[in-house]
Design an enzyme around this catalytic site. Structure first.
Site, PDB file in Angstrom:
ATOM      1  N   SER A 126       0.835  -1.204   0.000  1.00  0.00           N
ATOM      2  CA  SER A 126       0.000   0.000   0.000  1.00  0.00           C
ATOM      3  C   SER A 126       0.868   1.252   0.000  1.00  0.00           C
ATOM      4  O   SER A 126       1.991   1.248   0.545  1.00  0.00           O
ATOM      5  CB  SER A 126      -0.846  -0.021   1.281  1.00  0.00           C
ATOM      6  N   TYR A 150      -1.799  -0.716  11.097  1.00  0.00           N
ATOM      7  CA  TYR A 150      -2.092  -1.313   9.781  1.00  0.00           C
ATOM      8  C   TYR A 150      -0.916  -1.089   8.826  1.00  0.00           C
ATOM      9  O   TYR A 150      -0.415  -2.021   8.184  1.00  0.00           O
ATOM     10  CB  TYR A 150      -3.383  -0.715   9.185  1.00  0.00           C
ATOM     11  N   LYS A 154       2.002  -3.747   6.800  1.00  0.00           N
ATOM     12  CA  LYS A 154       2.432  -3.769   5.390  1.00  0.00           C
ATOM     13  C   LYS A 154       3.948  -3.594   5.306  1.00  0.00           C
ATOM     14  O   LYS A 154       4.627  -4.283   4.547  1.00  0.00           O
ATOM     15  CB  LYS A 154       1.734  -2.663   4.602  1.00  0.00           C
TER      16      LYS A 154
HETATM   17  P1  NAD Z   1     -11.164  -6.766   1.554  1.00  0.00           P
HETATM   18  O1  NAD Z   1     -11.355  -6.699   3.018  1.00  0.00           O
HETATM   19  O2  NAD Z   1     -12.330  -6.558   0.668  1.00  0.00           O
HETATM   20  O3  NAD Z   1     -10.470  -8.159   1.153  1.00  0.00           O
HETATM   21  C1  NAD Z   1      -9.612  -8.853   2.024  1.00  0.00           C
HETATM   22  C2  NAD Z   1     -10.103 -10.293   2.104  1.00  0.00           C
HETATM   23  O4  NAD Z   1      -9.248 -11.038   2.972  1.00  0.00           O
HETATM   24  C3  NAD Z   1     -11.526 -10.413   2.663  1.00  0.00           C
HETATM   25  O5  NAD Z   1     -12.297 -11.211   1.801  1.00  0.00           O
HETATM   26  C4  NAD Z   1     -11.331 -11.098   4.024  1.00  0.00           C
HETATM   27  O6  NAD Z   1     -12.426 -11.917   4.364  1.00  0.00           O
HETATM   28  C5  NAD Z   1     -10.047 -11.874   3.782  1.00  0.00           C
HETATM   29  N1  NAD Z   1      -9.261 -12.149   4.989  1.00  0.00           N
HETATM   30  C6  NAD Z   1      -8.838 -11.274   5.937  1.00  0.00           C
HETATM   31  N2  NAD Z   1      -8.118 -11.908   6.892  1.00  0.00           N
HETATM   32  C7  NAD Z   1      -8.058 -13.218   6.528  1.00  0.00           C
HETATM   33  C8  NAD Z   1      -7.451 -14.376   7.084  1.00  0.00           C
HETATM   34  N3  NAD Z   1      -6.776 -14.328   8.240  1.00  0.00           N
HETATM   35  N4  NAD Z   1      -7.601 -15.560   6.455  1.00  0.00           N
HETATM   36  C9  NAD Z   1      -8.293 -15.641   5.301  1.00  0.00           C
HETATM   37  N5  NAD Z   1      -8.890 -14.586   4.721  1.00  0.00           N
HETATM   38  C10 NAD Z   1      -8.776 -13.383   5.317  1.00  0.00           C
HETATM   39  O7  NAD Z   1      -9.988  -5.727   1.184  1.00  0.00           O
HETATM   40  P2  NAD Z   1      -9.478  -5.206  -0.224  1.00  0.00           P
HETATM   41  O8  NAD Z   1      -9.806  -3.757  -0.319  1.00  0.00           O
HETATM   42  O9  NAD Z   1      -9.896  -6.131  -1.312  1.00  0.00           O
HETATM   43  O10 NAD Z   1      -7.918  -5.290   0.025  1.00  0.00           O
HETATM   44  C11 NAD Z   1      -7.150  -6.404  -0.389  1.00  0.00           C
HETATM   45  C12 NAD Z   1      -5.712  -6.206   0.065  1.00  0.00           C
HETATM   46  O11 NAD Z   1      -5.210  -4.978  -0.485  1.00  0.00           O
HETATM   47  C13 NAD Z   1      -5.531  -6.078   1.585  1.00  0.00           C
HETATM   48  O12 NAD Z   1      -4.352  -6.740   1.937  1.00  0.00           O
HETATM   49  C14 NAD Z   1      -5.401  -4.582   1.804  1.00  0.00           C
HETATM   50  O13 NAD Z   1      -4.649  -4.288   2.942  1.00  0.00           O
HETATM   51  C15 NAD Z   1      -4.661  -4.166   0.545  1.00  0.00           C
HETATM   52  N6  NAD Z   1      -4.886  -2.751   0.199  1.00  0.00           N
HETATM   53  C16 NAD Z   1      -6.161  -2.280   0.105  1.00  0.00           C
HETATM   54  C17 NAD Z   1      -6.376  -0.936  -0.175  1.00  0.00           C
HETATM   55  C18 NAD Z   1      -7.771  -0.381  -0.212  1.00  0.00           C
HETATM   56  O14 NAD Z   1      -7.932   0.820   0.001  1.00  0.00           O
HETATM   57  N7  NAD Z   1      -8.795  -1.165  -0.481  1.00  0.00           N
HETATM   58  C19 NAD Z   1      -5.286  -0.090  -0.400  1.00  0.00           C
HETATM   59  C20 NAD Z   1      -3.990  -0.619  -0.331  1.00  0.00           C
HETATM   60  C21 NAD Z   1      -3.800  -1.968  -0.023  1.00  0.00           C
HETATM   61  C1  WQD Z   2      -9.194   9.896   1.030  1.00  0.00           C
HETATM   62  C2  WQD Z   2      -9.355  11.393   1.279  1.00  0.00           C
HETATM   63  C3  WQD Z   2      -9.559  11.946   3.622  1.00  0.00           C
HETATM   64  C4  WQD Z   2     -13.396   9.870   4.193  1.00  0.00           C
HETATM   65  C5  WQD Z   2      -6.666   4.900   3.235  1.00  0.00           C
HETATM   66  C6  WQD Z   2      -5.602   4.196   4.035  1.00  0.00           C
HETATM   67  C7  WQD Z   2      -4.541   3.655   3.128  1.00  0.00           C
HETATM   68  C8  WQD Z   2      -5.143   2.812   2.002  1.00  0.00           C
HETATM   69  C9  WQD Z   2      -6.274   3.495   1.303  1.00  0.00           C
HETATM   70  C10 WQD Z   2      -5.089   0.521   2.582  1.00  0.00           C
HETATM   71  C11 WQD Z   2      -8.531  11.910   2.478  1.00  0.00           C
HETATM   72  C12 WQD Z   2     -10.846  12.274   2.877  1.00  0.00           C
HETATM   73  C13 WQD Z   2     -12.236  10.400   3.648  1.00  0.00           C
HETATM   74  C14 WQD Z   2     -14.419  10.763   4.622  1.00  0.00           C
HETATM   75  C15 WQD Z   2     -13.051  12.616   3.910  1.00  0.00           C
HETATM   76  N1  WQD Z   2      -5.709   1.597   2.501  1.00  0.00           N
HETATM   77  N2  WQD Z   2     -12.072  11.744   3.503  1.00  0.00           N
HETATM   78  N3  WQD Z   2     -14.194  12.110   4.464  1.00  0.00           N
HETATM   79  O1  WQD Z   2      -6.831   7.961   3.886  1.00  0.00           O
HETATM   80  O2  WQD Z   2      -5.942   8.195   1.508  1.00  0.00           O
HETATM   81  O3  WQD Z   2      -6.061   5.989   2.543  1.00  0.00           O
HETATM   82  O4  WQD Z   2      -7.215   3.982   2.281  1.00  0.00           O
HETATM   83  O5  WQD Z   2      -3.934   0.310   2.425  1.00  0.00           O
HETATM   84  O6  WQD Z   2      -3.677   2.919   3.924  1.00  0.00           O
HETATM   85  O7  WQD Z   2      -5.034   5.114   4.941  1.00  0.00           O
HETATM   86  O8  WQD Z   2      -8.149   7.081   1.890  1.00  0.00           O
HETATM   87  O9  WQD Z   2     -10.503   7.123   1.227  1.00  0.00           O
HETATM   88  O10 WQD Z   2      -9.934   7.213   3.683  1.00  0.00           O
HETATM   89  O11 WQD Z   2      -9.435   9.193   2.251  1.00  0.00           O
HETATM   90  O12 WQD Z   2     -12.906  13.838   3.776  1.00  0.00           O
HETATM   91  O13 WQD Z   2     -15.452  10.360   5.155  1.00  0.00           O
HETATM   92  O14 WQD Z   2     -10.723  11.645   1.616  1.00  0.00           O
HETATM   93  O15 WQD Z   2      -9.271  12.922   4.588  1.00  0.00           O
HETATM   94  O16 WQD Z   2      -8.105  13.208   2.160  1.00  0.00           O
HETATM   95  P1  WQD Z   2      -6.709   7.426   2.543  1.00  0.00           P
HETATM   96  P2  WQD Z   2      -9.585   7.586   2.292  1.00  0.00           P
END
Ligand code: NAD
Ligand code: WQD
Length: 341
Positions: A126, A150, A154
């Site tokens: 991430s 969190y 990562k």
């Molecule tokens: P999500 O929660 O929709 O998907 C994650 C999946 O993992 C879920 O289906 C959950 O049930 C499963 N899971 C969690 N813990 C588990 C475990 N111990 N054993 C088996 N299954 C498990 O999330 P997503 O948005 O699809 O994210 C996928 C990956 O990408 C995550 O690792 C997340 O940290 C990373 N990521 C997400 C974002 C984002 O904003 N969505 C941004 C950067 C990185």
């Molecule tokens: C985006 C912008 C907020 C919600 C997070 C995690 C990051 C990654 C992606 C997993 C920011 C603003 C948000 C709201 C708002 N996840 N905001 N009102 O914070 O960039 O990233 O998700 O890895 O680790 O930190 O994403 O969508 O929460 O926010 O004003 O109700 O929207 O302040 O500027 P963020 P976000």
């Protein structure tokens, strides 16, 4: 021979879209997920959309023995590891649980892979590992740090993978650092289905537009950005999914650890997103300005040049498609994957 890919967390938001594109690209897909933040319905819909089958195991990755049994049943070409917990705020409340789930799971998975001589690994990292970057756009060689548990999971997992790759040169590892994933599949059948109050901007806005929530709280309008609100690099989930397909297609050409930013290279502010969403959905999105959210940064956007050079990947879908597709998913499924009948 058809290559078989293990997708952990495949029932989740990014995982389900990736399963769909993997099947369309001719891979066989096996999913392991404990369904703690997802529904099997997502995979049923992927099967409907592709007319193909996904072998599913309801397994928690912290359960070493059950995970080992999955590897007894199959020989995998590579593993895409999405499974993990991802709520930043919650991670500060229950850090031990986050460390146990995210890091414990990954160590189990790597041990089982090693024992089965499966050493091609694509990991969901991430942009959070850049902490509060000194400047934008962000390149992969920027220093890494974390501001919450969190983010630290990562960061630690990245370090574990670098150590493992040094210890055993046969590992081929791709670290994909996602910026802000949004959007949904064009069909409107699969999309993001957050449980409870959404933490992220896009699902919150779409729930206001569909009438599920009253108004958006905009976290601060006094940042040093053009309109004072936070600027992020939103990336369509199908573009992200495509980068995973390309990663497993090209992984044999890579050695050691390859780290790639997945973003568009363009920053969008919170208020720009609200306006664009209103235009795309033809619904109004009420909002109020509130205090900054602790831990938030002003600006975060990628330099995605390395992914183009190394993977031949770049983001193809713009803000209009991100909004149109989010809105189609949200309006067709106001209750997410809950059965609507
Ligand atoms: P999500 O929660 O929709 O998907 C994650 C999946 O993992 C879920 O289906 C959950 O049930 C499963 N899971 C969690 N813990 C588990 C475990 N111990 N054993 C088996 N299954 C498990 O999330 P997503 O948005 O699809 O994210 C996928 C990956 O990408 C995550 O690792 C997340 O940290 C990373 N990521 C997400 C974002 C984002 O904003 N969505 C941004 C950067 C990185
Ligand atoms: C985006 C912008 C907020 C919600 C997070 C995690 C990051 C990654 C992606 C997993 C920011 C603003 C948000 C709201 C708002 N996840 N905001 N009102 O914070 O960039 O990233 O998700 O890895 O680790 O930190 O994403 O969508 O929460 O926010 O004003 O109700 O929207 O302040 O500027 P963020 P976000």
């Amino acid at each position: 021979m058809t290559k078989k890919i293990l997708v952990t967390g495949g029932a989740g938001y990014i995982g389900s879209h990736t399963c769909l594109l993997l099947l369309e690209a001719g891979f066989e897909v096996v999913v392991v997920d404990n369904l703690c933040n997802s529904s099997l319905e997502s995979l049923r819909r992927v099967e409907k959309l592709t007319n193909q089958f996904i072998r599913f195991y309801k397994v928690d990755l912290t359960d070493f023995d059950s995970l080992s049994k999955v590897f007894d049943d199959h020989t995998f070409h590579s593993v895409i590891h999405f499974a993990g917990l991802k709520a930043v705020g919650e991670s500060a409340e229950i850090p031990l649980h986050y460390y146990e789930q995210n890091i414990g799971s990954t160590i189990n998975l790597l041990k089982v892979m090693q024992a089965n001589n499966c050493k091609r690994f694509v990991f969901s990292s991430s942009a959070t590992v850049y902490g509060d970057p000194a400047s934008v756009p962000i390149t992969e060689d920027f220093p890494i740090s974390a501001t919450n548990p969190y983010g630290r999971t990562k960061l630690f997992i990245e370090e574990i993978l670098r150590d493992q790759s040094k210890a055993d040169k046969d590992w081929q590892i791709v670290l994909l650092r996602y910026f802000n994933p949004v959007g949904a599949h064009k069909s409107g059948m699969i999309g993001e289905d957050p449980q409870g109050i959404p933490n992220n901007l896009m699902p919150f806005i779409s729930q206001v537009a569909v009438g599920k929530r009253d108004k958006l709280s905009v976290f601060g309008d006094d940042y040093d950005t053009p309109d004072g609100t936070g600027v992020r690099d939103y990336i369509h989930v199908l573009d992200l999914a495509d980068a995973h397909v390309k990663s497993v297609q090209k992984i044999d050409q890579f050695r050691g650890v390859t780290t790639l930013n997945l973003g568009t290279g363009k920053g969008v502010s919170v208020l720009e997103m609200v306006k664009a969403f209103e235009k795309g959905s033809r619904k109004s999105v009420a909002y109020q300005i509130v205090d900054r959210r602790p831990g938030d940064i002003a600006e975060c956007w990628a330099d995605p040049a390395k992914a183009l050079e190394v993977l031949g990947w770049n983001a193809k879908l713009g803000l209009e498609a991100m909004i149109e597709d989010t809105w189609r998913w949200q309006s067709n499924n106001p209750l997410g994957y809950e059965p609507s009948e």
